[in-house]
Motif scaffolding. Sequence first.
Motif, PDB file in Angstrom:
ATOM      1  N   HIS A 132      -8.826   2.539   2.127  1.00 43.46           N
ATOM      2  CA  HIS A 132      -8.390   2.740   3.523  1.00 43.46           C
ATOM      3  C   HIS A 132      -9.544   2.348   4.448  1.00 43.46           C
TER       4      HIS A 132
ATOM      5  N   HIS B 253       1.447   5.536  -1.983  1.00 43.93           N
ATOM      6  CA  HIS B 253       0.916   6.664  -2.756  1.00 43.93           C
ATOM      7  C   HIS B 253       2.071   7.295  -3.543  1.00 43.93           C
TER       8      HIS B 253
ATOM      9  N   HIS C  68      -4.574  -0.461   6.502  1.00 43.60           N
ATOM     10  CA  HIS C  68      -4.553  -0.036   7.909  1.00 43.60           C
ATOM     11  C   HIS C  68      -5.297  -0.960   8.875  1.00 43.60           C
TER      12      HIS C  68
ATOM     13  N   HIS D  94       0.864  -1.200   0.000  1.00 42.68           N
ATOM     14  CA  HIS D  94       0.000   0.000   0.000  1.00 42.68           C
ATOM     15  C   HIS D  94       0.889   1.236   0.000  1.00 42.68           C
TER      16      HIS D  94
ATOM     17  N   ASP E 183       2.588   3.288   2.821  1.00 43.83           N
ATOM     18  CA  ASP E 183       1.640   4.404   2.857  1.00 43.83           C
ATOM     19  C   ASP E 183       2.276   5.741   2.486  1.00 43.83           C
TER      20      ASP E 183
HETATM   21 ZN   LIG Z   1      -2.774   5.313   2.317  1.00 46.87          ZN
END
Ligand SMILES: [Zn+2]
Length: 396
Positions: A206, A53, A243, A51, A291
Amino acid sequence: MALMPPLLIGPDRLGRSVALVGGRVVAAAPPDAIRLECAQGEIAAGAVCAHTHLYSGLARYAMPPATPAPQTFLQILERVWWRLDRALDAQILRAAALDYVARALLAGTTALVDHHESPNLIEGSLEILAAACEELGVRALLCYGASERNFGAAEAQRGLDECRRVPASPLLRGLVGLHASFTVSDATLAAAGRLAEELGTVVHVHVAEDGADVADAVARGYAGPLERLERLGALPRGSILAHGVHLDPQQVRRCAELGCWLVHNPRSNEGNRVGYALSLGCSDRVALGCDGWDADMAAEDEALARLATIHGDAKAAGRLGHGHALIAERFGSHPEPLQPGSLGDVVVRQDGAVKHVVVGGRVVVADGALSTGDFDAIAADAGGQAARLWQRMANI
Ligand SMILES: [Zn+2]
């Protein structure tokens, strides 16, 4: 990307070799295989970041602190990331993605599960990310995280539509993205589930990162965001839930029953002060993500070990390795890395340092240097685009 020619990596200092044909591991190399020597090195599977970005890739270039300093998770989103994502344009996004991917490969990370948002650049954004991934040669799962937080239901629909536009390739697969339960309506959640079914893929969202996501779902009449996603049909088997910090053990077990993956992001959770995801130990389908932090998965794994000790979590080990099975589900490959039928994503380390990296049979890092792009030029452009980004954020 054309199919790569056969490659034979090794033997390494332990006498191990890996043969790749058509970008995947095979039992034995054909006679015409190209050799990648590593007599002093050690062969291992490339790491998976489950995961992240890519759009936050420029944060390392002296991002100015938010003022006033955020005190809560929602304030961190509103004052930092939801300003940054609205300030993205095509040039900035491409620079961020190239810089992020280059550093990931140099760290031995060969697969990234990305979650993208750029509310003022929705259409075409995944094409920019796809091009950066193809150019430098990282494996990736891409999606647009649909949300209604800026422009309402139409924004969410455009986000879902963008998820259709991930070009099929040996390196890329598309997912259906949702930002989080708390920024979308029931209609958008249901539409995401239907789209995933239509496209034959899964949802990436998320879930329960902060108590605010739970409180929102409760206010809407659900036990929590997980129950809301499930009730509205937005959790096809294999979906990726980032998460789960505020899920209880029973909810984590339900994720496992549903065949969903949870992704632990220990550095991010610590930095955002949202808590430690202690309940994740109730499922074996838990992978490791970063993340938006740099995709150095050894550093993430060290952070996990450190935080697990502090929080008395005896079930955290092995999450980094679980990412291979998550990726294999989307590519239809063998879940055990380096086995025949698995993806040809291999790292050679020497004296602890990343020496060679191969993704899908293509040599993307050779002798510690990026071989698919000019790293110094990528970093220089990233620095220049970062200055533009900070200026644009200041004007939002
Ligand atoms: Zn994230």
